[in-house]
Design a protein around this motif. Structure first.
Motif, PDB file in Angstrom:
ATOM      1  N   ILE A  31       0.698  -1.192   0.048  1.00  0.00           N
ATOM      2  CA  ILE A  31       0.072  -0.009  -0.270  1.00  0.00           C
ATOM      3  C   ILE A  31       0.868   1.258   0.004  1.00  0.00           C
ATOM      4  O   ILE A  31       1.769   1.370   0.864  1.00  0.00           O
ATOM      5  CB  ILE A  31      -0.916   0.066   1.229  1.00  0.00           C
ATOM      6  CG1 ILE A  31      -1.820  -1.305   1.198  1.00  0.00           C
ATOM      7  CG2 ILE A  31      -1.833   1.422   1.278  1.00  0.00           C
ATOM      8  CD1 ILE A  31      -2.673  -1.301   0.051  1.00  0.00           C
ATOM      9  N   VAL A  51      -0.080  -3.285   9.779  1.00  0.00           N
ATOM     10  CA  VAL A  51       1.033  -2.933  10.818  1.00  0.00           C
ATOM     11  C   VAL A  51       0.654  -3.440  12.054  1.00  0.00           C
ATOM     12  O   VAL A  51      -0.891  -3.122  12.497  1.00  0.00           O
ATOM     13  CB  VAL A  51       1.273  -1.414  10.839  1.00  0.00           C
ATOM     14  CG1 VAL A  51       1.965  -1.064   9.411  1.00  0.00           C
ATOM     15  CG2 VAL A  51      -0.131  -0.720  10.530  1.00  0.00           C
ATOM     16  N   THR A  97       4.372   4.154   9.541  1.00  0.00           N
ATOM     17  CA  THR A  97       3.122   4.498   8.735  1.00  0.00           C
ATOM     18  C   THR A  97       3.159   3.143   7.720  1.00  0.00           C
ATOM     19  O   THR A  97       4.256   2.215   7.503  1.00  0.00           O
ATOM     20  CB  THR A  97       3.283   5.454   7.674  1.00  0.00           C
ATOM     21  OG1 THR A  97       4.308   5.404   6.836  1.00  0.00           O
ATOM     22  CG2 THR A  97       3.333   6.804   8.399  1.00  0.00           C
ATOM     23  N   ILE A  98       2.007   2.824   7.280  1.00  0.00           N
ATOM     24  CA  ILE A  98       2.062   1.310   6.417  1.00  0.00           C
ATOM     25  C   ILE A  98       3.023   1.626   5.005  1.00  0.00           C
ATOM     26  O   ILE A  98       3.249   0.611   4.610  1.00  0.00           O
ATOM     27  CB  ILE A  98       0.505   1.073   6.078  1.00  0.00           C
ATOM     28  CG1 ILE A  98       0.379  -0.196   4.917  1.00  0.00           C
ATOM     29  CG2 ILE A  98      -0.100   2.317   5.482  1.00  0.00           C
ATOM     30  CD1 ILE A  98       0.827  -1.363   5.605  1.00  0.00           C
ATOM     31  N   GLU A  99       3.138   3.027   4.702  1.00  0.00           N
ATOM     32  CA  GLU A  99       3.809   3.197   3.355  1.00  0.00           C
ATOM     33  C   GLU A  99       5.482   2.867   3.658  1.00  0.00           C
ATOM     34  O   GLU A  99       5.732   2.139   2.697  1.00  0.00           O
ATOM     35  CB  GLU A  99       3.739   4.767   3.112  1.00  0.00           C
ATOM     36  CG  GLU A  99       2.411   5.223   2.729  1.00  0.00           C
ATOM     37  CD  GLU A  99       1.710   5.854   3.597  1.00  0.00           C
ATOM     38  OE1 GLU A  99       1.485   5.197   4.792  1.00  0.00           O
ATOM     39  OE2 GLU A  99       1.384   6.814   3.784  1.00  0.00           O
ATOM     40  N   GLU A 100       5.729   3.127   4.875  1.00  0.00           N
ATOM     41  CA  GLU A 100       7.143   2.822   5.329  1.00  0.00           C
ATOM     42  C   GLU A 100       7.285   1.297   5.449  1.00  0.00           C
ATOM     43  O   GLU A 100       8.220   0.852   5.001  1.00  0.00           O
ATOM     44  CB  GLU A 100       7.402   3.469   6.781  1.00  0.00           C
ATOM     45  CG  GLU A 100       8.903   3.462   7.270  1.00  0.00           C
ATOM     46  CD  GLU A 100       9.059   3.926   8.375  1.00  0.00           C
ATOM     47  OE1 GLU A 100       8.209   4.181   9.107  1.00  0.00           O
ATOM     48  OE2 GLU A 100      10.100   3.769   9.062  1.00  0.00           O
TER      49      GLU A 100
END
Lengths: 405, 111
Positions: free
Chosen positions: A192, A230, A241-244
């Motif tokens: 994501i 996460v 964050t989910i992006e990380e």
């Protein structure tokens, strides 16, 4: 160590469908939770006998497909299916479908055997006879990296996973793919935030179309269930964050072009790098979490025919898997030392400057080769064989042979 | 020896701690661009430190890719985590406990 030539061919087991296994196992498959105790008692203290099963009484096409993919996995030589006698999923049909794949298979109902004690005794007779037969009839065949399907999963991630653990797996995957092998990773819910990056890796326009559809499905799913992949341990470990987390997770895919999407219980049809989509498709029952735990994802990868699976764990997971050996890779050298009995590979040496990413990738591929050639992984040594098969729905072709009464 | 942190990509405006760091000077490894770096507070291994001053709303970059946005002004040397960085997609990330990561929006269920 020289750069090439260390991945010497080894001997594996040729299966009737042409695939090659790195273990020669008898798999006990139970068809409802009520048969679980008997199935495990049959396999207890029996070398090369392992267990999987499905807890539900009401059946589910996804779960049946998954059990059959595991029962006809290249590492499996024979199957004993054990049912209680009331459930929807039929052990007789499991055994018949496995037998049609050219593997010896037996089945029984516990109720017809006369209960627990007689079922365990009968089951042990079955698995010993099956084991003796597949050992005697094994077709030895030379194997190379081009014969391997290798899966990669991550779990218990921390700040080291994206820096070292997953990139080292990515470097290993790059070498495997260059050698003609097949590499599979999953966890589209951990991609994501990376849509453009993901599509830029597609090998073909068709692969890009598949990746876009799988990405959009995963993001829609996460938004609708209001849950992103996460966990508190990830946050405590420094991921925010989910992006990380996604970027760290995606690093295990290496740098090779992505050939396309496969679903659970589908084998990658050609050599190269593949992504597995394990996210549920929409269905009137609406059941199914996408990745309820790490074991579920590992079992999904094994269902694609992966003979060995790499599991990246920064914080330190202790799990193993049936059917295919699990190799535990950590990017956190402190975790490697603290959980030394459980860990197979210290990728944290990349961060301390002891080895380069490329060297670590080569070392990891050597460990994969040696494990495929028969060396035991740490989870195998410890007897860890966790599995998790659950209700889910994915849109897939109808089963050739249903296993429902 | 001072604690170490690692910058993954030249474009990044955060680095990851390789050791637990007290406030004070840090060794910056990896694809680093900036000069001497000092932690303005203690930061745990695996967590992130800001490499530049960031205004509220600006993109936080790691791996050369946007991982979210600053939710308050961040100074070079600050710890970057749930209290000052939010996901662009996961609306729940701002409700988690800063130190344990545990959810706080389901506390009423523990009765």
């Amino acid at each position: 160590m020289s750069d090439a030539g260390n991945y010497a061919p080894w001997t594996g087991f040729l299966r009737p469908d042409g695939r090659k296994g790195v273990r020669n196992l008898v798999l006990v498959v139970y068809t409802v939770e009520c048969a679980q105790h008997v199935a495990h008692a049959i396999a207890a203290h029996e070398e090369d006998v392992q267990v999987i099963g499905f807890p539900g009484c009401y059946d589910n096409a996804y779960a049946i497909r998954l059990m059959l993919a595991l029962a006809r996995h290249p590492n499996v030589g024979a199957v004993l299916a054990v049912g209680l006698g009331c459930e929807y999923t039929q052990p007789e049909k499991i055994a018949a479908t496995v037998a049609a794949s050219g593997r010896p298979a037996e089945w029984f109902f516990i109720q017809q055997q006369g209960g627990t004690v007689r079922s365990i005794a009968a089951g042990k007779e079955h698995v010993r006879r099956l084991r003796a037969r597949i050992r005697a009839e094994a077709v030895a065949v030379p194997m190379t990296l081009a014969d391997l399907v290798i899966g990669a999963e991550c779990g218990g991630s921390d700040g080291s996973s994206g820096l070292a653990g997953n990139p080292v797996v990515g470097a290993c995957f790059d070498l495997l793919v260059a050698a003609g092998g097949r590499a599979v990773f999953e966890e589209t819910v951990e991609m994501i935030g990376l849509r453009d990056h993901l599509l830029s890796r597609a090998a073909t326009p068709e692969a890009a179309r598949q990746l876009a559809a799988a990405y959009d499905k995963a993001e829609t799913y996460c938004r609708e269930v209001r849950q992103f992949s996460v966990s508190p341990g990830n946050f405590a470990g420094g991921l925010t964050t989910i992006e990380e987390k996604s970027l760290g997770a995606f690093a295990k895919g290496g740098t090779q072009p992505i050939q396309g999407i496969i679903k659970v219980s589908e084998a990658p049809p050609r050599p190269g790098l593949w992504i597995m989509d394990s996210v549920p498709d929409s269905h009137f029952m609406q059941f199914g979490y996408t990745n309820p735990n790490d074991t579920e994802g590992i079992i999904d990868l094994i269902s694609a025919g992966a003979q060995v699976v790499l599991f990246v764990t920064g914080r330190g997971s202790v799990i193993g898997s049936p059917v295919a050996p699990l190799l535990k890779v950590t990017g956190n050298s402190a975790t490697f030392r603290a959980l030394s009995d459980d860990m197979d590979f210290d990728a944290g040496r990349v961060l301390s400057g002891e080895v380069t990413l490329e060297q670590a990738g080569r070392e990891l591929l050597q460990l994969v080769r040696d494990t495929a050639a028969g060396a035991m992984s740490q989870p195998e040594r410890l007897g860890h064989r966790e599995y998790f098969i659950m209700y889910k729905h994915q849109d897939t072709p109808a089963l050739a042979a249903g296993c429902r009464a | 020896m001072s604690a170490r942190c690692f910058q993954i990509h030249p474009l990044d405006n955060v680095a990851t701690l390789l050791d637990d760091a007290p406030s004070g000077p840090l060794a910056l490894l990896g694809n680093s661009t900036g000069g001497p770096l000092s932690a303005r507070e203690s930061i745990a291994r695996g967590h992130k430190i800001a490499l530049v001053d960031l205004a509220t709303g600006s993109a936080v970059l790691k791996f050369g890719v946007r991982i979210g946005r600053a939710t308050r002004p961040i100074a070079r040397g600050d710890w970057v985590h749930l209290h000052n960085l939010a996901s662009d997609v996961d609306l729940r990330s701002g409700t988690l406990d800063l130190h344990t990561g545990a959810p706080t929006d389901t506390d009423s269920a523990y009765v």
